[in-house]
Structures are given as C-alpha cells and as structure tokens.
Enzyme design. Structure first.
Site, short mmCIF file in Angstrom:
data_model
loop_
_atom_site.label_atom_id
_atom_site.label_comp_id
_atom_site.label_asym_id
_atom_site.label_seq_id
_atom_site.Cartn_x
_atom_site.Cartn_y
_atom_site.Cartn_z
N LYS A 1 -27.67 -13.85 -26.17
CA LYS A 1 -28.88 -14.66 -25.62
C LYS A 1 -30.17 -14.12 -26.48
O LYS A 1 -30.09 -13.18 -27.04
CB LYS A 1 -29.07 -14.71 -24.12
CG LYS A 1 -27.75 -15.69 -23.32
CD LYS A 1 -28.25 -15.55 -21.97
CE LYS A 1 -26.96 -16.30 -21.32
NZ LYS A 1 -27.14 -16.28 -19.95
N ASN B 1 -30.30 -12.34 -19.26
CA ASN B 1 -29.35 -11.44 -18.97
C ASN B 1 -28.29 -11.15 -20.21
O ASN B 1 -27.18 -10.85 -19.91
CB ASN B 1 -28.45 -11.72 -17.71
CG ASN B 1 -27.91 -13.06 -17.83
OD1 ASN B 1 -27.95 -13.82 -18.88
ND2 ASN B 1 -27.11 -13.59 -16.80
N HIS C 1 -23.80 -14.85 -22.55
CA HIS C 1 -22.85 -15.82 -21.77
C HIS C 1 -21.54 -15.58 -21.96
O HIS C 1 -21.06 -15.44 -23.14
CB HIS C 1 -23.33 -17.35 -22.26
CG HIS C 1 -22.26 -18.35 -21.86
ND1 HIS C 1 -22.55 -18.97 -20.67
CD2 HIS C 1 -21.24 -18.80 -22.45
CE1 HIS C 1 -21.36 -19.73 -20.47
NE2 HIS C 1 -20.76 -19.77 -21.65
P1 ADP Z 1 -22.90 -16.61 -15.37
O1 ADP Z 1 -23.67 -16.54 -16.85
O2 ADP Z 1 -22.83 -15.44 -15.01
O3 ADP Z 1 -21.71 -17.59 -15.56
P2 ADP Z 1 -24.29 -18.87 -14.03
O4 ADP Z 1 -23.20 -19.92 -14.68
O5 ADP Z 1 -24.33 -19.16 -12.53
O6 ADP Z 1 -24.03 -17.28 -14.37
O7 ADP Z 1 -25.59 -19.23 -14.58
C1 ADP Z 1 -26.01 -19.71 -15.95
C2 ADP Z 1 -27.26 -18.66 -16.32
O8 ADP Z 1 -28.20 -19.27 -15.77
C3 ADP Z 1 -26.95 -17.30 -15.85
O9 ADP Z 1 -26.39 -16.42 -17.08
C4 ADP Z 1 -28.40 -16.99 -16.02
O10 ADP Z 1 -29.19 -16.68 -17.62
C5 ADP Z 1 -29.19 -18.28 -15.52
N1 ADP Z 1 -29.45 -17.98 -14.06
C6 ADP Z 1 -28.26 -17.95 -13.15
N2 ADP Z 1 -28.75 -17.61 -11.92
C7 ADP Z 1 -30.12 -17.84 -11.96
C8 ADP Z 1 -31.21 -17.69 -11.02
N3 ADP Z 1 -31.14 -17.29 -9.77
N4 ADP Z 1 -32.44 -17.54 -11.57
C9 ADP Z 1 -32.96 -17.82 -13.08
N5 ADP Z 1 -31.73 -17.86 -13.60
C10 ADP Z 1 -30.40 -17.89 -13.33
MG MG Z 2 -21.36 -19.50 -15.93
#
Ligand code: ADP
Ligand code: MG
Length: 140
Positions: A11, A114, A117
């Site tokens: 990212k 973070n 992805h």
């Molecule tokens: P992952 O990437 O671990 O699969 P999700 O699919 O739930 O997580 O979320 C997609 C992306 O959205 C996350 O990687 C992060 O960048 C963002 N995100 C998730 N939860 C939050 C939150 N509570 N506040 C802000 N951004 C978030």
């Molecule tokens: Mg996800």
C-alpha cells in the site's frame, strides 16, 4: 495442501517509506513466490471498485483516498496454502493486534495505513488477481 495464488498489494504508506524490498523478503522467507509484480498509481475508480465490498463501512471513502495517495505494488504470490500463509505473515488488520514479526506489526502506521492487502479466500483471490492481471503477466 494445494499450490494456490493470492493477490497482494503493497500500500501507499509502505511504498512512500521505500519498504517494498523488506516486505517482499518477509513473503519470500515464508515460502511465497512473487510470480507477477507491477508498481502503479491506482485511479479512484479502480480503488473504489476493488474495495466495493466495503462500500457501506464508515471508512470506505477514506480508504479509497488512502489507496490513491501514492503508488502501490500489485503482486501475485504463489505457494502451498498461499492464501492463508500470506494472511498469516501480514498479521491482523490493526497493527496493535498483529503478532510480532508480521508485516503489519513491523511496518504498519495505523489500522488504515497498514502497509499490505491480501485476499481473504481462494475465491476472492481468483477474482482479485483477474481484476489487476492478465494471465500472460503471471509467470509461475
Ligand atoms: P484486511 O485488509 O485485514 O482484510 P478488511 O478487509 O476488514 O481488512 O479492511 C480492508 C482495509 O480497510 C484494511 O486493510 C484497512 O486498510 C482498512 N480498514 C479496515 N478497518 C478499518 C477501520 N476501522 N478504520 C479505518 N480503516 C480500516
Ligand atoms: Mg480484507
């Protein structure tokens, strides 16, 4: 266990800090092979469509803005059990909850920024790979 392919995205927070190589080393050390990779600037339409499953979540607009705030590195990773293995080495979505040694524990700035992805199922991996890559761009 079967050989799988999964979609990875490094990212904008990570490309900005020049962490592509360090993150790739974590993947390769885990036995994942980078079989396709391209650095690109996503458009708002691409990022919005890619994250369409999160459209109703409160952070959707900010997430799309973040994902177009700088270049990303799109990757296809291949290996035994690649989808789950990749999720394991990425760590939890919230870096405060990510296990030590995972990419997010080591590098993420926040729950949003973070660093990586990863597809969350084999079915989503297939669709996400197809969203960004032609079959001819993937060399196993
Ligand atoms: P992952 O990437 O671990 O699969 P999700 O699919 O739930 O997580 O979320 C997609 C992306 O959205 C996350 O990687 C992060 O960048 C963002 N995100 C998730 N939860 C939050 C939150 N509570 N506040 C802000 N951004 C978030
Ligand atoms: Mg996800």
């Amino acid at each position: 266990m079967a050989v799988e392919r999964t979609l990875s995205i490094i990212k904008p927070d990570a490309t900005r800090r020049n962490l592509t190589g360090k993150i790739n080393a974590v993947f390769e050390d885990a036995g994942l092979r980078i079989v396709a990779q391209k650095r690109t600037q996503l458009t708002e339409a691409q990022a919005g469509a890619f994250y369409a499953v999160h459209k109703e979540r409160p952070f959707y607009g900010e997430l799309v803005s973040f994902m177009i705030s700088g270049p990303v590195v799109l990757q296809v990773l291949e290996g035994e059990n690649a989808v789950a293995k990749h999720r394991d080495v990425m760590g939890a979505t919230d870096p405060k909850k990510a296990a030590p040694g995972t990419v997010r524990a080591e590098f993420a700035e926040s729950i949003e920024a973070n660093s990586v992805h990863g597809s969350d199922s084999l079915e989503n991996a297939t669709n996400e790979i197809r969203f960004f890559f032609a079959e001819t761009e993937i060399v196993g």
